[in-house]
Every structure is written in C-alpha cells, then in structure tokens.
Design a protein around this motif. Sequence first.
Motif, short mmCIF file in Angstrom:
data_model
loop_
_atom_site.label_atom_id
_atom_site.label_comp_id
_atom_site.label_asym_id
_atom_site.label_seq_id
_atom_site.Cartn_x
_atom_site.Cartn_y
_atom_site.Cartn_z
N SER A 102 39.36 11.57 -4.76
CA SER A 102 38.44 12.30 -5.65
C SER A 102 37.97 13.59 -5.00
N LEU A 103 37.65 13.53 -3.72
CA LEU A 103 37.22 14.74 -3.01
C LEU A 103 38.35 15.76 -2.93
N ASP A 104 39.57 15.29 -2.63
CA ASP A 104 40.72 16.20 -2.57
C ASP A 104 40.93 16.91 -3.90
N ALA A 105 40.83 16.18 -5.01
CA ALA A 105 41.00 16.77 -6.34
C ALA A 105 39.92 17.81 -6.62
N LEU A 106 38.70 17.51 -6.25
CA LEU A 106 37.59 18.44 -6.46
C LEU A 106 37.79 19.73 -5.65
N ILE A 107 38.22 19.58 -4.41
CA ILE A 107 38.42 20.75 -3.55
C ILE A 107 39.58 21.60 -4.06
N LYS A 108 40.68 20.98 -4.48
CA LYS A 108 41.82 21.72 -5.01
C LYS A 108 41.46 22.49 -6.28
N ALA A 109 40.57 21.93 -7.08
CA ALA A 109 40.18 22.57 -8.34
C ALA A 109 39.22 23.74 -8.13
N THR A 110 38.63 23.85 -6.95
CA THR A 110 37.65 24.89 -6.67
C THR A 110 37.94 25.53 -5.32
N ARG A 111 39.03 26.26 -5.25
CA ARG A 111 39.46 26.89 -3.99
C ARG A 111 38.42 27.88 -3.47
N GLY A 112 38.44 28.07 -2.16
CA GLY A 112 37.57 29.04 -1.53
C GLY A 112 36.19 28.51 -1.16
N CYS A 113 35.96 27.25 -1.36
CA CYS A 113 34.65 26.66 -1.08
C CYS A 113 34.55 26.30 0.40
N VAL A 114 33.33 26.30 0.93
CA VAL A 114 33.12 26.02 2.34
C VAL A 114 32.11 24.91 2.61
N GLN A 115 31.42 24.44 1.56
CA GLN A 115 30.43 23.40 1.75
C GLN A 115 30.57 22.30 0.71
N LEU A 116 30.20 21.10 1.13
CA LEU A 116 30.10 19.95 0.24
C LEU A 116 28.61 19.70 0.01
N ARG A 117 28.21 19.56 -1.23
CA ARG A 117 26.81 19.28 -1.55
C ARG A 117 26.75 17.97 -2.32
N ILE A 118 25.87 17.08 -1.88
CA ILE A 118 25.68 15.79 -2.51
C ILE A 118 24.23 15.68 -2.94
N VAL A 119 24.04 15.34 -4.21
CA VAL A 119 22.71 15.15 -4.77
C VAL A 119 22.58 13.69 -5.18
N CYS A 120 21.60 13.01 -4.61
CA CYS A 120 21.35 11.60 -4.93
C CYS A 120 20.23 11.54 -5.97
N LEU A 121 20.56 11.00 -7.13
CA LEU A 121 19.59 10.80 -8.19
C LEU A 121 19.29 9.31 -8.31
N ARG A 122 18.40 8.96 -9.16
CA ARG A 122 17.98 7.56 -9.28
C ARG A 122 19.16 6.61 -9.50
N ASN A 123 20.06 6.95 -10.44
CA ASN A 123 21.16 6.04 -10.79
C ASN A 123 22.54 6.63 -10.61
N GLU A 124 22.63 7.76 -9.96
CA GLU A 124 23.94 8.38 -9.77
C GLU A 124 23.93 9.33 -8.58
N MET A 125 25.11 9.69 -8.18
CA MET A 125 25.29 10.67 -7.11
C MET A 125 26.16 11.79 -7.68
N GLN A 126 25.74 13.04 -7.47
CA GLN A 126 26.51 14.19 -7.92
C GLN A 126 27.09 14.89 -6.70
N ILE A 127 28.38 15.27 -6.80
CA ILE A 127 29.06 15.91 -5.68
C ILE A 127 29.60 17.25 -6.14
N TYR A 128 29.32 18.28 -5.36
CA TYR A 128 29.75 19.64 -5.66
C TYR A 128 30.41 20.25 -4.42
N VAL A 129 31.27 21.21 -4.64
CA VAL A 129 31.73 22.05 -3.54
C VAL A 129 31.23 23.46 -3.82
N ILE A 130 30.83 24.14 -2.77
CA ILE A 130 30.22 25.46 -2.90
C ILE A 130 31.02 26.47 -2.09
#
Length: 130
Positions: A102-130
Amino acid sequence: MFTFPLHKMREIIARGRADAAANGGFRNPYYGLRPGEGEKPGLWLVGDEGVYLLSNGILAEGQRALVCYADECNPSTNPDYWLYKRQHFGGDDGIDFIDAESLDALIKATRGCVQLRIVCLRNEMQIYVI
C-alpha cells in the motif's frame, strides 16, 4: 500528526524484508492473538516512549530492529514528546501495522515526495506523502 523522512521509511521496510529473509519471516504485531495478520512486508507504527516506525522482520538473537522516530514525537529532541504522543496517539502503548504494498502504491502515485505523514484519528489512520 506524525512526520517521517520517506527515505527512512524505505530503509525500515528494506531492513524488515532482509531480516525476514535471513530469519524466517515477519513478526506478528498482535502477540499471536491474530495469527497470519501483519506477517508480511511492512512496518509498524509504535507508540510507547515516543512514536516511531519499526521494521517487522524476525530478528536474529540479540539483533535490534531499525527504528525512526516521528519528527514531532522523538524523546531525544522534543521534551514535550509525551504530551504530543498522548494528544495525537493516545496515552496507552500501541502498534499499528502498515502494509508495504500500500505504501509503495501511494509513493508511486505521488512522485517527488520526501515525507510520510500519518494522522491518527479516533477510528482510523490517514497516511499521506508530502
């Protein structure tokens, strides 16, 4: 919100794969309560003394896993790390598995990113590349 250098995340996944190949597979993050879940390439988001990413390959006797602390929640660099962890991860210790595919797919879809950001919410986790 927790931010990690993307190159460190890749190192952690590579180290987990190498450890798994050398030592017989991947560790189960659920202490055996859910056999087969999370026993594949990926990483663990761990909250205890700070918040960090951890490689998940089985380790050789005496070997330590590769770790990368979140920029915001590193006990060595942030004297208020515990308050930050409590606010954004919770007061209890915990582990969440993040699948490498899943991380590999996210990174390939958003080239040029240098950071991984994870947001923990009450019932879910959101993952972004920046």
